[in-house]
Design a protein around this motif. Sequence first.
Motif, PDB file in Angstrom:
ATOM      1  N   LEU A  49      40.176 -13.517  25.220  1.00  0.00           N
ATOM      2  CA  LEU A  49      39.707 -14.862  24.887  1.00  0.00           C
ATOM      3  C   LEU A  49      40.838 -15.779  24.429  1.00  0.00           C
ATOM      4  CD1 LEU A  49      36.333 -14.070  23.079  1.00  0.00           C
ATOM      5  CD2 LEU A  49      36.659 -15.092  25.332  1.00  0.00           C
ATOM      6  N   VAL A  50      41.972 -15.198  24.041  1.00  0.00           N
ATOM      7  CA  VAL A  50      43.126 -16.016  23.664  1.00  0.00           C
ATOM      8  C   VAL A  50      43.578 -16.875  24.850  1.00  0.00           C
ATOM      9  CG1 VAL A  50      45.554 -15.901  22.954  1.00  0.00           C
ATOM     10  CG2 VAL A  50      43.869 -14.420  21.873  1.00  0.00           C
ATOM     11  N   LEU A  51      43.332 -16.385  26.062  1.00  0.00           N
ATOM     12  CA  LEU A  51      43.764 -17.094  27.266  1.00  0.00           C
ATOM     13  C   LEU A  51      42.898 -18.303  27.608  1.00  0.00           C
ATOM     14  CD1 LEU A  51      44.734 -14.418  29.938  1.00  0.00           C
ATOM     15  CD2 LEU A  51      46.205 -16.168  28.961  1.00  0.00           C
ATOM     16  N   VAL A  52      41.744 -18.437  26.973  1.00  0.00           N
ATOM     17  CA  VAL A  52      40.804 -19.479  27.384  1.00  0.00           C
ATOM     18  C   VAL A  52      41.446 -20.866  27.340  1.00  0.00           C
ATOM     19  CG1 VAL A  52      38.689 -20.675  26.713  1.00  0.00           C
ATOM     20  CG2 VAL A  52      38.724 -18.181  26.833  1.00  0.00           C
ATOM     21  N   GLU A  53      42.212 -21.143  26.291  1.00  0.00           N
ATOM     22  CA  GLU A  53      42.825 -22.477  26.175  1.00  0.00           C
ATOM     23  C   GLU A  53      43.769 -22.751  27.348  1.00  0.00           C
ATOM     24  OE1 GLU A  53      43.055 -22.667  21.303  1.00  0.00           O
ATOM     25  OE2 GLU A  53      44.167 -21.162  22.442  1.00  0.00           O
ATOM     26  N   LEU A  54      44.557 -21.757  27.727  1.00  0.00           N
ATOM     27  CA  LEU A  54      45.465 -21.925  28.866  1.00  0.00           C
ATOM     28  C   LEU A  54      44.679 -22.095  30.156  1.00  0.00           C
ATOM     29  CD1 LEU A  54      48.726 -19.986  29.557  1.00  0.00           C
ATOM     30  CD2 LEU A  54      46.988 -20.091  31.339  1.00  0.00           C
ATOM     31  N   LEU A  55      43.644 -21.288  30.346  1.00  0.00           N
ATOM     32  CA  LEU A  55      42.904 -21.298  31.608  1.00  0.00           C
ATOM     33  C   LEU A  55      42.039 -22.539  31.759  1.00  0.00           C
ATOM     34  CD1 LEU A  55      41.899 -17.530  31.793  1.00  0.00           C
ATOM     35  CD2 LEU A  55      43.675 -18.704  33.095  1.00  0.00           C
ATOM     36  N   VAL A  56      41.597 -23.130  30.660  1.00  0.00           N
ATOM     37  CA  VAL A  56      40.856 -24.393  30.742  1.00  0.00           C
ATOM     38  C   VAL A  56      41.808 -25.550  31.040  1.00  0.00           C
ATOM     39  CG1 VAL A  56      39.518 -26.057  29.398  1.00  0.00           C
ATOM     40  CG2 VAL A  56      38.944 -23.624  29.299  1.00  0.00           C
ATOM     41  N   ALA A  57      42.998 -25.503  30.452  1.00  0.00           N
ATOM     42  CA  ALA A  57      43.979 -26.575  30.680  1.00  0.00           C
ATOM     43  C   ALA A  57      44.505 -26.555  32.110  1.00  0.00           C
ATOM     44  CB  ALA A  57      45.140 -26.436  29.698  1.00  0.00           C
ATOM     45  N   LEU A  58      44.557 -25.373  32.743  1.00  0.00           N
ATOM     46  CA  LEU A  58      45.161 -25.239  34.064  1.00  0.00           C
ATOM     47  C   LEU A  58      44.445 -26.081  35.135  1.00  0.00           C
ATOM     48  CD1 LEU A  58      46.562 -21.865  35.380  1.00  0.00           C
ATOM     49  CD2 LEU A  58      45.798 -23.657  36.901  1.00  0.00           C
ATOM     50  N   PRO A  59      43.120 -25.990  35.307  1.00  0.00           N
ATOM     51  CA  PRO A  59      42.471 -26.842  36.308  1.00  0.00           C
ATOM     52  C   PRO A  59      42.559 -28.327  35.992  1.00  0.00           C
ATOM     53  CG  PRO A  59      40.847 -25.557  35.080  1.00  0.00           C
ATOM     54  CD  PRO A  59      42.180 -25.016  34.726  1.00  0.00           C
ATOM     55  N   ILE A  60      42.600 -28.675  34.714  1.00  0.00           N
ATOM     56  CA  ILE A  60      42.785 -30.088  34.355  1.00  0.00           C
ATOM     57  C   ILE A  60      44.151 -30.560  34.845  1.00  0.00           C
ATOM     58  CG2 ILE A  60      43.020 -31.701  32.422  1.00  0.00           C
ATOM     59  CD1 ILE A  60      41.041 -29.928  30.880  1.00  0.00           C
ATOM     60  N   GLY A  61      45.158 -29.740  34.625  1.00  0.00           N
ATOM     61  CA  GLY A  61      46.496 -30.077  35.119  1.00  0.00           C
ATOM     62  C   GLY A  61      46.532 -30.177  36.630  1.00  0.00           C
ATOM     63  N   ALA A  62      45.757 -29.314  37.320  1.00  0.00           N
ATOM     64  CA  ALA A  62      45.726 -29.360  38.781  1.00  0.00           C
ATOM     65  C   ALA A  62      45.167 -30.678  39.281  1.00  0.00           C
ATOM     66  CB  ALA A  62      44.896 -28.196  39.320  1.00  0.00           C
TER      67      ALA A  62
ATOM     68  N   GLN B 106      39.926 -22.994  42.159  1.00  0.00           N
ATOM     69  CA  GLN B 106      40.434 -21.628  42.318  1.00  0.00           C
ATOM     70  C   GLN B 106      40.808 -21.042  40.967  1.00  0.00           C
ATOM     71  OE1 GLN B 106      43.899 -21.286  44.805  1.00  0.00           O
ATOM     72  NE2 GLN B 106      43.813 -19.062  44.863  1.00  0.00           N
ATOM     73  N   GLU B 107      41.469 -21.829  40.130  1.00  0.00           N
ATOM     74  CA  GLU B 107      41.860 -21.322  38.811  1.00  0.00           C
ATOM     75  C   GLU B 107      40.688 -21.292  37.843  1.00  0.00           C
ATOM     76  OE1 GLU B 107      44.614 -19.899  38.591  1.00  0.00           O
ATOM     77  OE2 GLU B 107      45.294 -20.628  40.532  1.00  0.00           O
ATOM     78  N   LEU B 108      39.711 -22.199  38.069  1.00  0.00           N
ATOM     79  CA  LEU B 108      38.530 -22.191  37.210  1.00  0.00           C
ATOM     80  C   LEU B 108      37.772 -20.876  37.328  1.00  0.00           C
ATOM     81  CD1 LEU B 108      37.177 -24.178  35.254  1.00  0.00           C
ATOM     82  CD2 LEU B 108      35.696 -24.906  37.128  1.00  0.00           C
ATOM     83  N   GLY B 109      37.931 -20.225  38.495  1.00  0.00           N
ATOM     84  CA  GLY B 109      37.289 -18.936  38.688  1.00  0.00           C
ATOM     85  C   GLY B 109      37.724 -17.899  37.674  1.00  0.00           C
ATOM     86  N   SER B 110      38.971 -17.996  37.207  1.00  0.00           N
ATOM     87  CA  SER B 110      39.458 -17.038  36.217  1.00  0.00           C
ATOM     88  C   SER B 110      38.761 -17.210  34.875  1.00  0.00           C
ATOM     89  CB  SER B 110      40.975 -17.184  36.044  1.00  0.00           C
ATOM     90  OG  SER B 110      41.298 -18.484  35.598  1.00  0.00           O
ATOM     91  N   VAL B 111      38.220 -18.418  34.622  1.00  0.00           N
ATOM     92  CA  VAL B 111      37.449 -18.656  33.400  1.00  0.00           C
ATOM     93  C   VAL B 111      35.990 -18.291  33.628  1.00  0.00           C
ATOM     94  CG1 VAL B 111      36.765 -20.377  31.692  1.00  0.00           C
ATOM     95  CG2 VAL B 111      39.018 -20.530  32.774  1.00  0.00           C
ATOM     96  N   ILE B 112      35.468 -18.710  34.802  1.00  0.00           N
ATOM     97  CA  ILE B 112      34.051 -18.507  35.094  1.00  0.00           C
ATOM     98  C   ILE B 112      33.725 -17.032  35.305  1.00  0.00           C
ATOM     99  CG2 ILE B 112      32.222 -18.982  36.765  1.00  0.00           C
ATOM    100  CD1 ILE B 112      33.554 -21.666  37.285  1.00  0.00           C
ATOM    101  N   GLY B 113      34.641 -16.292  35.971  1.00  0.00           N
ATOM    102  CA  GLY B 113      34.363 -14.920  36.345  1.00  0.00           C
ATOM    103  C   GLY B 113      33.884 -14.036  35.202  1.00  0.00           C
ATOM    104  N   PRO B 114      34.692 -13.869  34.143  1.00  0.00           N
ATOM    105  CA  PRO B 114      34.240 -13.017  33.038  1.00  0.00           C
ATOM    106  C   PRO B 114      32.972 -13.541  32.359  1.00  0.00           C
ATOM    107  CG  PRO B 114      36.614 -13.377  32.933  1.00  0.00           C
ATOM    108  CD  PRO B 114      36.094 -14.312  33.971  1.00  0.00           C
ATOM    109  N   LEU B 115      32.852 -14.892  32.231  1.00  0.00           N
ATOM    110  CA  LEU B 115      31.658 -15.455  31.591  1.00  0.00           C
ATOM    111  C   LEU B 115      30.424 -15.217  32.451  1.00  0.00           C
ATOM    112  CD1 LEU B 115      33.121 -18.866  30.324  1.00  0.00           C
ATOM    113  CD2 LEU B 115      32.752 -16.756  29.027  1.00  0.00           C
ATOM    114  N   TYR B 116      30.572 -15.425  33.751  1.00  0.00           N
ATOM    115  CA  TYR B 116      29.474 -15.174  34.687  1.00  0.00           C
ATOM    116  C   TYR B 116      29.047 -13.709  34.618  1.00  0.00           C
ATOM    117  CZ  TYR B 116      27.853 -13.901  39.442  1.00  0.00           C
ATOM    118  OH  TYR B 116      27.195 -13.380  40.520  1.00  0.00           O
ATOM    119  N   GLY B 117      30.029 -12.814  34.627  1.00  0.00           N
ATOM    120  CA  GLY B 117      29.709 -11.397  34.516  1.00  0.00           C
ATOM    121  C   GLY B 117      29.008 -11.067  33.219  1.00  0.00           C
ATOM    122  N   ALA B 118      29.462 -11.676  32.123  1.00  0.00           N
ATOM    123  CA  ALA B 118      28.857 -11.400  30.811  1.00  0.00           C
ATOM    124  C   ALA B 118      27.411 -11.865  30.764  1.00  0.00           C
ATOM    125  CB  ALA B 118      29.676 -12.085  29.718  1.00  0.00           C
ATOM    126  N   VAL B 119      27.134 -13.048  31.314  1.00  0.00           N
ATOM    127  CA  VAL B 119      25.763 -13.583  31.303  1.00  0.00           C
ATOM    128  C   VAL B 119      24.828 -12.680  32.108  1.00  0.00           C
ATOM    129  CG1 VAL B 119      24.305 -15.482  32.095  1.00  0.00           C
ATOM    130  CG2 VAL B 119      26.445 -15.970  30.917  1.00  0.00           C
TER     131      VAL B 119
END
Length: 587
Positions: A397-410, A149-162
């Motif tokens: 993009l500053v948030l990427v580090e936090l958003l990548v760490a979040l699913p790992i923590g989950a 669920q939280e990985l979506g916050s990382v994937i969403g903008p990247l998916y849209g950009a691609v």
Amino acid sequence: MSSQATRVSGPRLLLGLAAVAVAFAAADTYVVVLSLPDMMSSVGLSVEQLQRAAPIISGFLLGYVAMLPLIGRIADLRGRLPVLVASLVVFGFGSLVTAAAYDLPSLVTGRFLQGVGGGGLVPVTLALVADIYPAERRGVPLGVVGAVQELGSVIGPLYGAVVLVVGTWRDIFWINLAVGLVLAAGISALGRTAEPEAARPPRRLDLIGLTLAGLWIAALLLVMRQPASLVTSVRWGGPFVPFGDATSPWWSQIGLVTIGLGLLLAGWLLCAPRPFFAVRDWWATARQADLLGALLLAVLLGGVILAFATADPQVQVFSPAGPYYLAVAVLAALAFAVRQRRAAVALIPRGSFARRPAQGALLVSFFVGAALIAALVDIPVFARVSVYGDSQIKAALVLVELLVALPIGALVGGALIRTVPVGPIAAFGMALCAVGFWRMSAWDVNALHHLSSSVVLVVTGLGFGFALAPVNAALLATTDAAVHGVTSALLVVSRMVGMLVGISALTTIGLRRYYAVSADFPSPSAVCGGPSRCDKYTNLLQGAGVEQLHAIFIGASGCALLAGLLALVLFRGAATRGTSPLIGITA
């Protein structure tokens, strides 16, 4: 299919498909980050009219949150898998409407339907985890659901950009449609194979209903997309021309045919003995779930969403119409409370939250949401104020580090549940968040240039991740299996409301600090020696903006600390490592 005993073939495969669906729907929440300007221009709005485009965002949130309790309760009464499939179909149809949208109302309608379908996936998947796994084995699956669920916050903008690199914003939603239908078909097939062969109803293809549905969708796309090759054709363009002085595409031959086909389809689904979609059965289930109570709760949640979600979080506590929306929400809350007490069958069955950890899960989820929104909104704002100026992409993009760490923590937090009580795990995670926000409150304008800021962001992301699975596990372990759908839905609602109220409260704190700091500033002419601003005065304003964000981070630290303390105290007695006293599952 009974929700208390959902039988599945290959539970890991089923949960895998459900998790992919959750991730995809979560990504759709953030996919408009980069595509919003193009979406606006396609419906006649300029970038300067951003406020008019707010319903594109709030419409999705409204569908996501307001319908959740009813969807969760229907999942309790009708079964998890049928609701998962129905949610994916609604999500897919919403994607179709969004992709074909020709004006703002049609675009908002599509996003609303996407929200309804996407929102229904999360609580039903959480309830499905509880159906499949005993209490002491739910940690990792719940961690996976939280992680995707939280990985979506990382994937969403990247998916849209691609997609935007190789296509248009509409292609994003055509892909959503295809993925939603494939996942719906896969989950439906797994659910069917789970039933004993003798118990399976004979399959009869509803040719009439499916033909009407296909014709209606084809006509709907023709009306909404207005293909230029047909509209401008001398031979085929006539049916697309509106009657008289009308401008609406619906007041034309093809528009009226589409309306007629829709009415025929609705009549068939209501009256046919065995239609491909049993409207009468679903309507009976919705009535059993307490439609009036669901409507009142939807109005309550809708008022809260519209009050806060349409405001600019940098300068407003809530939208200009916010007080009116909140007044309606208060009236709906009072009516809902009366309905809950007097209804013979209430939307939230009495005793659903009888145990303290279940009540605590709602409170903890609220304050987790309040802290999380400060990270998602105000860290990028800090990046813009201090380093990146008007570059929203670089700031995000500053948030990427936090958003990548979040699913790992989950995932880690979910794995710990089997050996460690959920209260200390959640408390530890939120303590990490509190420390992270406290460190952010000391950042200066150059902080993001240093490695220490990355460490703070990673620690904060891990902290949020640690708390996700324990909160879900505490709720599921202390509520009855027969209400896991509606209680999980309310848990998601609590977090979303916490995010909306949190951003409002923290914005108020930040603005007060900003005005207190800037109140003693001399005028630009006194600082710069002329009427225009100079770098020195700009630096003063930048300093006030940093002070504003420092106040917000301190407030977020307090929310995180409060969430951790509540988890530590209220989650006692949540049997997540042995026998569940309500569900009766033994280790």
